[in-house]
Every structure is written in C-alpha cells, then in structure tokens.
Design a protein around this motif. Structure first.
Motif, mmCIF file in Angstrom:
data_model
loop_
_atom_site.group_PDB
_atom_site.id
_atom_site.type_symbol
_atom_site.label_atom_id
_atom_site.label_comp_id
_atom_site.label_asym_id
_atom_site.label_seq_id
_atom_site.Cartn_x
_atom_site.Cartn_y
_atom_site.Cartn_z
ATOM 1 N N THR A 283 82.212 39.740 -7.725
ATOM 2 C CA THR A 283 80.812 39.555 -7.351
ATOM 3 C C THR A 283 80.723 38.375 -6.385
ATOM 4 O O THR A 283 81.621 37.537 -6.348
ATOM 5 N N CYS A 284 79.650 38.331 -5.624
ATOM 6 C CA CYS A 284 79.499 37.272 -4.631
ATOM 7 C C CYS A 284 78.063 36.784 -4.590
ATOM 8 O O CYS A 284 77.139 37.592 -4.619
ATOM 9 N N ALA A 334 87.366 44.218 7.173
ATOM 10 C CA ALA A 334 85.919 44.051 6.977
ATOM 11 C C ALA A 334 85.235 43.510 8.235
ATOM 12 O O ALA A 334 84.110 43.904 8.550
ATOM 13 N N PHE A 339 81.316 44.706 7.942
ATOM 14 C CA PHE A 339 80.782 44.553 6.585
ATOM 15 C C PHE A 339 79.926 43.287 6.528
ATOM 16 O O PHE A 339 80.245 42.286 7.184
ATOM 17 N N ARG A 341 78.863 39.833 4.783
ATOM 18 C CA ARG A 341 79.816 38.851 4.254
ATOM 19 C C ARG A 341 80.057 39.022 2.755
ATOM 20 O O ARG A 341 81.193 38.897 2.288
ATOM 21 N N GLU A 342 79.000 39.275 1.996
ATOM 22 C CA GLU A 342 79.173 39.445 0.544
ATOM 23 C C GLU A 342 80.074 40.643 0.252
ATOM 24 O O GLU A 342 80.966 40.584 -0.593
ATOM 25 N N LYS A 343 79.820 41.728 0.987
ATOM 26 C CA LYS A 343 80.627 42.938 0.799
ATOM 27 C C LYS A 343 82.081 42.664 1.193
ATOM 28 O O LYS A 343 83.012 43.108 0.513
ATOM 29 N N CYS A 346 83.878 40.741 -1.672
ATOM 30 C CA CYS A 346 84.133 41.598 -2.845
ATOM 31 C C CYS A 346 85.215 42.631 -2.526
ATOM 32 O O CYS A 346 86.077 42.927 -3.364
ATOM 33 N N PHE A 347 85.169 43.156 -1.326
ATOM 34 C CA PHE A 347 86.167 44.132 -0.876
ATOM 35 C C PHE A 347 87.563 43.498 -0.868
ATOM 36 O O PHE A 347 88.526 44.060 -1.410
ATOM 37 N N THR A 350 88.899 43.050 -4.268
ATOM 38 C CA THR A 350 89.273 44.340 -4.871
ATOM 39 C C THR A 350 90.628 44.813 -4.347
ATOM 40 O O THR A 350 91.483 45.273 -5.119
ATOM 41 N N SER A 375 83.427 52.817 -3.223
ATOM 42 C CA SER A 375 82.092 52.226 -3.128
ATOM 43 C C SER A 375 81.927 51.385 -1.861
ATOM 44 O O SER A 375 80.814 51.117 -1.425
ATOM 45 N N PHE A 376 83.042 50.956 -1.273
ATOM 46 C CA PHE A 376 82.966 50.149 -0.043
ATOM 47 C C PHE A 376 83.044 51.002 1.216
ATOM 48 O O PHE A 376 82.620 50.580 2.279
#
Ligand code: ATP
Ligand code: NAG
Length: 378
Positions: A283-284, A334, A339, A341-343, A346-347, A350, A375-376
């Motif tokens: 999470t971010c 990313a 993407f 930044r939060e994504k 998290c990416f 992962t 999901s990304f």
C-alpha cells in the motif's frame, strides 16, 4: 548446470518477445555476472565444512537482472556490458537473449574471464552473502564504438545505470542528455564516478544506506531532501528498505509559495502513523505538495510517499537476492507506462515480492501476463 537454469528461468514464460515496432525501448548499462547460488541451513563458521540444501547457477548482475525484469514486463531492453568469450560469458549472453534482452551492444573480449558471483543464502535469516569476482579485462569506453552507442540510444525511452562500468556509463549518459532521454540511476553504494552519473540523472533509486552515506545527513528523510537540493535535475528519489518497503521524495515545481514549511522528519513520522501494516499487499500513502525543511540543510518543495512491502509469509520467503533489481526494473516499466506514483510503488513492491519467492535474482521475476500483476496491467 547452466543450461538447466536457463531453461528453468524461462519455463512458463512469455517467449514471444514482441518485435512490435511500438514496443518501448530501454537502454541499460552495467553489471552482468554468473551467480552460483547455494542455500544453507545456517551460515557457516570460518573453516567449517557444510553442504548446501539447494543450488542454482543463473545469470546475475544488477543491470542483467533489472533488464530481464523489464523484458518480462513487456518492454524491449538493450544492454551495454562486457563478458569474455569463455563458457560463462557465452551462457550469460544466451540466457539474456532467451529472456528477450538485446545483447548486440555487448562487448565480448576474446581473452580473459567473465564476471561471476558466489552467493550464499542463509535459510534461517534469509540473508544473502555475495562474493563477486569482476570480469577481466574491464570494460572501457573504446569497447563501445560511437556507431554502437548511437544505435543503442536510437529510440530509447529511458536509460538506466547501476553505477558499474562508470567510464563507459558516463559516455552513454552524456549522449543521452544530448538527446533528451531521461536517466534512471540505481545507487547502491558510494562508487567511483557515481557523482558524475547522479548529476545527469532524472530519477534515482537508492539502497537503504545510500542517502545518508552520500549526504552525511542525520536521518533518511533529511538525506532525501539533501539529494534533491544537490542534484537539481532529479525528479524523484526512492530509497528501498527491504521488508520495510520504501520512501520516495518527489520534487514539485508548482507548490504554493505561501504554504508553511514542514519538518521532513515530522512529516515522515505522521505518514508512518497512517500507513496500514496489517494488509498483506503493498500500500502507498503520500503527503500533499509541501515545502519540506531538512533542519540545517535547506528546503525543497515536494511530496513525500511511504509504501509498504508485500507481507510475505516466512514459508514463502526464499531469497532476497536481486530484490532491488526487480524493484528498479518495475519502476522503469512504470515510468514508461505513465503509472501514477502510488501505483508505481505498489507495482514495484509486488514485482520484487514475486522475485523473493524463488532462489536467485531472476527465477521469480514475473511476466506481464502473470495473474499477480493483472490488477496493474489492465
Ligand atoms: N523480505 C522481504 N519481504 C517483502 N518484500 C521485500 C523483502 N525484501 C525486499 N523486498 C522488496 O524489494 C524491495 C527492494 O529490496 P531491498 O531494499 O532489500 O533492495 P536491495 O538491498 O537493493 O536488494 P539487492 O541488492 O539484493 O537487489 C523492497 O522495497 C521491497 O519492496
Ligand atoms: C569465441 O570463441 C569461439 C571459439 O571458441 C569462436 O568461434 C568465436 O568466434 C569467438 N567469438 C568472439 C566474439 O570472439
């Protein structure tokens, strides 16, 4: 042995390396190696004789790993590095090619030895101890003819350096700057020539100790502010903290000049209090754009992000070798995929966590089609 691991590392993989002309090209320059990995029940004492509990021979090196990650995520990486024309060097190239990394810009020395690394993974502590032997002869700028350099940079969306081969890297970096191609730097530790590369970089991803080692600031958040103050081109700097996730400071040029200054250490504390450590997936959270003060060092306008790592159950955590390289590869993907930044954070967590579930720097690197990334990727 080598052959075996080559096959293993590509099993179930998306082998249809796209020749699509629209595929985003990433140029990387840095280390490759052969990794001889052995897991042991407990790390040996000096002079002790023990047996490994598992063993793998696999390509390694920061740049080799990060570009393998990038290829599996669906981009088109090109690698500048050097091997010798020995069995190991040929296997390094072969394995990269099977993974879709373009090795046509690599220097191959007719004489000498290719780089290799002994890695001991302690199953108890999950530490990985590395003994690296550099290749010989070392890479020099003359190993990369200008025509190769220009063709390697042709169409590249971003250039990445791991801090090795710094003389060649600097030549590549200057040409990239001339062509307005952004640069991402993986800053693991203080190295010769690193500062010259950092000055030309747009993005930096650092290992845990680097920001304070480089700035001598008293805390990590202060060190991140200090890096943005000293390196005027940098858009963001990330520091990875192993299972504790990462922190990112992103510069913002359009902050409200009337906003009050906030102490960066206090801001990090308040974000840490808000972060949810009970969730298993990364999470971010982030602060608003703020005027951040590092006491005694200065202020920058920016946004602070805190992201958690994936909470990997002990039974699934196999080896963290190359977790940082997987993280960097995913960050580069990313950036190219725009993407948020939060994504992005998290990416990257992962992708790095998937890597930690298998022995070696590459076996666990996921493919863009893997369900764990779905999901990304939509
Ligand atoms: N034990 C772990 N559990 C979950 N995630 C992890 C773990 N170790 C590493 N990671 C993930 O990988 C990222 C990078 O790890 P780390 O900070 O250890 O990099 P590093 O020290 O540069 O690694 P290396 O040099 O081996 O490539 C972390 O931010 C985290 O997302
Ligand atoms: C490497 O050595 C082999 C013979 O062992 C030779 O056929 C090949 O041309 C050499 N390649 C390079 C790039 O030197």
């Amino acid at each position: 042995m080598m052959q075996q691991s080559v096959e293993e590392s590509t099993v179930g993989g998306n082998m249809s390396m796209s020749s699509d002309e629209n595929t985003v090209v990433v140029l990387g320059c840095g280390a490759v190696s052969v990794d001889f990995l052995a897991t042991v029940a407990a790390y040996p004492r000096p002079d002790q004789k023990i047996r490994s509990t598992s063993f793998k021979v696999q390509g390694g090196g920061n740049a080799g790993n990060a570009l393998t990650c990038i290829s599996r995520l669906g981009l088109k990486p090109r690698l500048i590095s050097k091997v010798a024309n020995d069995t190991q060097g040929r296997e390094i190239l072969h394995e990269l090619q099977l993974d879709g990394v373009d090795t046509s810009y690599m220097a191959v020395s007719p004489e000498g030895t290719s780089p290799f690394t002994y890695i001991i993974v302690d199953s108890q502590t999950k530490s990985r101890t590395c003994i690296h032997t550099p290749g010989f002869p070392p890479m020099e700028p003359v190993d990369l003819p200008e025509s190769s350099l220009l063709s390697a940079l042709n169409g590249a969306r971003i250039v990445y350096f791991d801090g090795r081969l710094h003389e060649t890297a600097l030549v590549v970096a200057h040409e990239a700057v001339k062509k307005n191609i952004p640069i991402l730097m993986d800053a693991e530790r203080l190295r010769e020539g690193l500062d010259d590369l950092l000055k030309l970089s747009d993005y930096v991803v650092c290992a845990a100790q680097f920001p304070q080692a480089w700035t001598e600031a008293s805390t990590v958040p202060k060190a991140l502010v200090c890096m943005l103050l000293r390196l005027s081109n940098i858009k963001f700097v990330i520091v990875t903290l192993g299972k504790n996730g990462c922190i990112m400071l992103e510069r913002s040029d359009n902050g409200d000049p009337s906003t009050e200054e906030v102490d960066v250490d206090k801001l990090l504390e308040s974000l840490e209090m808000r972060k949810n450590g009970n969730i298993y997936i990364p999470t971010c959270i982030s602060s608003p754009v703020t005027k951040l003060r590092a006491e005694g060092l200065g202020t920058v306008c920016g946004r602070l992000y805190v992201a958690t790592a994936e909470n990997i159950p002990p039974s699934e955590l196999v080896d963290t070798t190359g977790a940082g390289d997987a993280f960097v590869g995913a960050v580069i993907y990313a950036i190219c995929a725009n993407f948020a930044r939060e994504k992005m954070l998290c990416f990257a967590a992962t992708v790095a966590a998937a890597k930690c579930r298998a022995l070696g720097a590459r076996s666990g690197l996921p493919y863009s089609t893997d369900s764990l990334l779905s999901s990304f990727m939509q």
